[in-house]
Design a protein around this motif. Structure first.
Motif, PDB file in Angstrom:
ATOM      1  N   ASP A  67       0.825  -1.108  -0.227  1.00  0.00           N
ATOM      2  CA  ASP A  67       0.111  -0.064   0.061  1.00  0.00           C
ATOM      3  C   ASP A  67       1.020   1.302   0.174  1.00  0.00           C
ATOM      4  N   GLN A  68       2.071   1.397   0.693  1.00  0.00           N
ATOM      5  CA  GLN A  68       2.811   2.264   0.651  1.00  0.00           C
ATOM      6  C   GLN A  68       3.415   2.736  -0.687  1.00  0.00           C
ATOM      7  N   LEU A  69       3.948   1.587  -1.483  1.00  0.00           N
ATOM      8  CA  LEU A  69       4.375   1.820  -2.673  1.00  0.00           C
ATOM      9  C   LEU A  69       3.437   2.020  -3.753  1.00  0.00           C
ATOM     10  N   ILE A  70       2.318   1.418  -3.456  1.00  0.00           N
ATOM     11  CA  ILE A  70       1.144   1.562  -4.805  1.00  0.00           C
ATOM     12  C   ILE A  70       0.479   3.122  -4.712  1.00  0.00           C
ATOM     13  N   ALA A  71       0.250   3.450  -3.277  1.00  0.00           N
ATOM     14  CA  ALA A  71      -0.349   4.540  -2.690  1.00  0.00           C
ATOM     15  C   ALA A  71      -1.722   4.966  -3.374  1.00  0.00           C
ATOM     16  N   GLY A  72      -2.698   3.999  -3.572  1.00  0.00           N
ATOM     17  CA  GLY A  72      -3.981   3.970  -4.102  1.00  0.00           C
ATOM     18  C   GLY A  72      -4.093   3.726  -5.673  1.00  0.00           C
ATOM     19  N   ARG A  73      -2.936   3.757  -6.141  1.00  0.00           N
ATOM     20  CA  ARG A  73      -3.048   3.807  -7.680  1.00  0.00           C
ATOM     21  C   ARG A  73      -3.363   2.593  -8.236  1.00  0.00           C
ATOM     22  N   ALA A  74      -3.798   2.533  -9.474  1.00  0.00           N
ATOM     23  CA  ALA A  74      -4.119   1.463 -10.213  1.00  0.00           C
ATOM     24  C   ALA A  74      -2.991   0.536 -10.496  1.00  0.00           C
ATOM     25  N   PHE A  75      -3.053  -0.643 -10.543  1.00  0.00           N
ATOM     26  CA  PHE A  75      -1.927  -1.442 -10.503  1.00  0.00           C
ATOM     27  C   PHE A  75      -2.461  -2.831 -10.921  1.00  0.00           C
ATOM     28  N   TYR A  76      -1.850  -3.401 -11.986  1.00  0.00           N
ATOM     29  CA  TYR A  76      -2.385  -4.708 -12.588  1.00  0.00           C
ATOM     30  C   TYR A  76      -0.915  -5.607 -12.767  1.00  0.00           C
ATOM     31  N   GLU A  77      -0.812  -6.662 -12.071  1.00  0.00           N
ATOM     32  CA  GLU A  77       0.207  -7.383 -12.502  1.00  0.00           C
ATOM     33  C   GLU A  77      -0.111  -8.662 -13.025  1.00  0.00           C
ATOM     34  N   ILE A  78       0.413  -9.270 -14.018  1.00  0.00           N
ATOM     35  CA  ILE A  78      -0.064 -10.184 -15.098  1.00  0.00           C
ATOM     36  C   ILE A  78       0.950 -11.129 -15.038  1.00  0.00           C
ATOM     37  N   GLU A  79       0.799 -12.532 -14.927  1.00  0.00           N
ATOM     38  CA  GLU A  79       1.685 -13.590 -15.483  1.00  0.00           C
ATOM     39  C   GLU A  79       1.822 -13.593 -16.816  1.00  0.00           C
ATOM     40  N   MET A  80       3.093 -13.635 -17.414  1.00  0.00           N
ATOM     41  CA  MET A  80       3.278 -13.917 -18.763  1.00  0.00           C
ATOM     42  C   MET A  80       3.737 -15.306 -19.040  1.00  0.00           C
ATOM     43  N   HIS A  81       4.406 -16.151 -18.240  1.00  0.00           N
ATOM     44  CA  HIS A  81       4.881 -17.300 -18.559  1.00  0.00           C
ATOM     45  C   HIS A  81       5.384 -17.988 -17.107  1.00  0.00           C
ATOM     46  N   ASN A  82       5.602 -19.218 -17.212  1.00  0.00           N
ATOM     47  CA  ASN A  82       5.946 -19.996 -16.010  1.00  0.00           C
ATOM     48  C   ASN A  82       6.655 -21.273 -16.221  1.00  0.00           C
ATOM     49  N   ILE A  83       7.451 -21.462 -15.123  1.00  0.00           N
ATOM     50  CA  ILE A  83       8.338 -22.682 -15.526  1.00  0.00           C
ATOM     51  C   ILE A  83       8.082 -23.386 -14.022  1.00  0.00           C
ATOM     52  N   ILE A  84       7.560 -24.675 -13.839  1.00  0.00           N
ATOM     53  CA  ILE A  84       7.081 -25.041 -12.554  1.00  0.00           C
ATOM     54  C   ILE A  84       7.838 -26.508 -12.554  1.00  0.00           C
ATOM     55  N   GLU A  85       8.699 -26.655 -11.333  1.00  0.00           N
ATOM     56  CA  GLU A  85       9.310 -27.890 -11.128  1.00  0.00           C
ATOM     57  C   GLU A  85       8.705 -28.328  -9.976  1.00  0.00           C
ATOM     58  N   ILE A  86       8.547 -29.899  -9.829  1.00  0.00           N
ATOM     59  CA  ILE A  86       7.974 -30.375  -8.744  1.00  0.00           C
ATOM     60  C   ILE A  86       8.767 -31.864  -8.286  1.00  0.00           C
ATOM     61  N   PHE A  87       9.157 -31.696  -7.025  1.00  0.00           N
ATOM     62  CA  PHE A  87       9.635 -33.062  -6.657  1.00  0.00           C
ATOM     63  C   PHE A  87       9.076 -33.460  -5.120  1.00  0.00           C
ATOM     64  N   GLY A  88       8.295 -34.485  -5.196  1.00  0.00           N
ATOM     65  CA  GLY A  88       7.251 -34.810  -3.958  1.00  0.00           C
ATOM     66  C   GLY A  88       6.469 -33.758  -3.347  1.00  0.00           C
ATOM     67  N   ASN A  89       6.822 -33.156  -2.136  1.00  0.00           N
ATOM     68  CA  ASN A  89       5.809 -32.361  -1.554  1.00  0.00           C
ATOM     69  C   ASN A  89       6.429 -31.170  -1.755  1.00  0.00           C
ATOM     70  N   ILE A  90       7.566 -30.647  -2.564  1.00  0.00           N
ATOM     71  CA  ILE A  90       8.158 -29.198  -2.818  1.00  0.00           C
ATOM     72  C   ILE A  90       7.880 -29.172  -4.286  1.00  0.00           C
ATOM     73  N   ALA A  91       7.878 -27.808  -4.490  1.00  0.00           N
ATOM     74  CA  ALA A  91       7.833 -27.229  -5.890  1.00  0.00           C
ATOM     75  C   ALA A  91       8.186 -25.996  -5.660  1.00  0.00           C
ATOM     76  N   HIS A  92       8.761 -25.488  -7.125  1.00  0.00           N
ATOM     77  CA  HIS A  92       9.379 -24.163  -7.340  1.00  0.00           C
ATOM     78  C   HIS A  92       8.723 -23.665  -8.698  1.00  0.00           C
ATOM     79  N   ALA A  93       8.472 -22.346  -8.597  1.00  0.00           N
ATOM     80  CA  ALA A  93       8.118 -21.423 -10.070  1.00  0.00           C
ATOM     81  C   ALA A  93       8.753 -20.445 -10.245  1.00  0.00           C
ATOM     82  N   PHE A  94       9.408 -20.258 -11.495  1.00  0.00           N
ATOM     83  CA  PHE A  94       9.606 -18.960 -11.960  1.00  0.00           C
ATOM     84  C   PHE A  94       8.700 -18.531 -12.556  1.00  0.00           C
TER      85      PHE A  94
END
Length: 151
Positions: A67-94
């Motif tokens: 809220d301090q950084l955006i200060a009430g302005r419009a802000f839209y963050e959109i995922e463009m791509h992801n790489i997901i890796e999974i092993f058992g009960n852990i996972a990582h996404a870029f």
């Protein structure tokens, strides 16, 4: 539903909860539900001398910082791509993102990558840790992380 689909759903919800028009009241409780209670969020940046710096937050600190950084302005963050890796009960996404100052994507703010670690606690997948960095002069992501950019 397989693990990758569940993680993609969490990523979608993560971007949705922080995106909205000017004056939008974000649902921080919904965001917190995506994370473990001990989750850390780390914003990276470069200081005026060009040295790396970080802002380290727990999940309860994040809304005030945002809220301090955006200060009430419009802000839209959109995922463009992801790489997901999974092993058992852990996972990582870029997760590659773009941020815009309007819903119609005419006011570009930034592009970067969220590095997100997940844990399956036996009931659901939750975010344990999230760190991100933005493109800047001298730092541009490769086509591996953003296939829309030619290598």
């Amino acid at each position: 539903m397989n693990a990758e689909i569940k993680i993609k759903k969490i990523l979608s919800m993560l971007y949705k909860v922080i995106s909205g028009p000017k004056g939008f009241n974000r649902d921080w409780e919904q965001q917190q539900a995506l994370f473990t209670p001990h989750a850390k969020l780390i914003r990276t940046s470069i200081d005026k001398e060009g040295k790396p710096q970080t802002t380290i937050m727990n999940i309860l600190d994040y809304p005030n910082n945002f809220d301090q950084l955006i200060a009430g302005r419009a802000f839209y963050e959109i995922e463009m791509h992801n790489i997901i890796e999974i092993f058992g009960n852990i996972a990582h996404a870029f997760s590659t993102y773009e941020a815009w100052g309007d819903k119609n994507k005419t006011q570009f703010i930034k592009r970067g990558i969220n590095s997100i670690q997940f844990l399956n606690d036996g009931t659901s997948w939750k975010i344990v840790h999230m760190i991100w960095d933005d493109e800047r002069p001298g730092l541009t992501m490769s086509s591996k992380y953003n296939p829309t950019v030619m290598a």
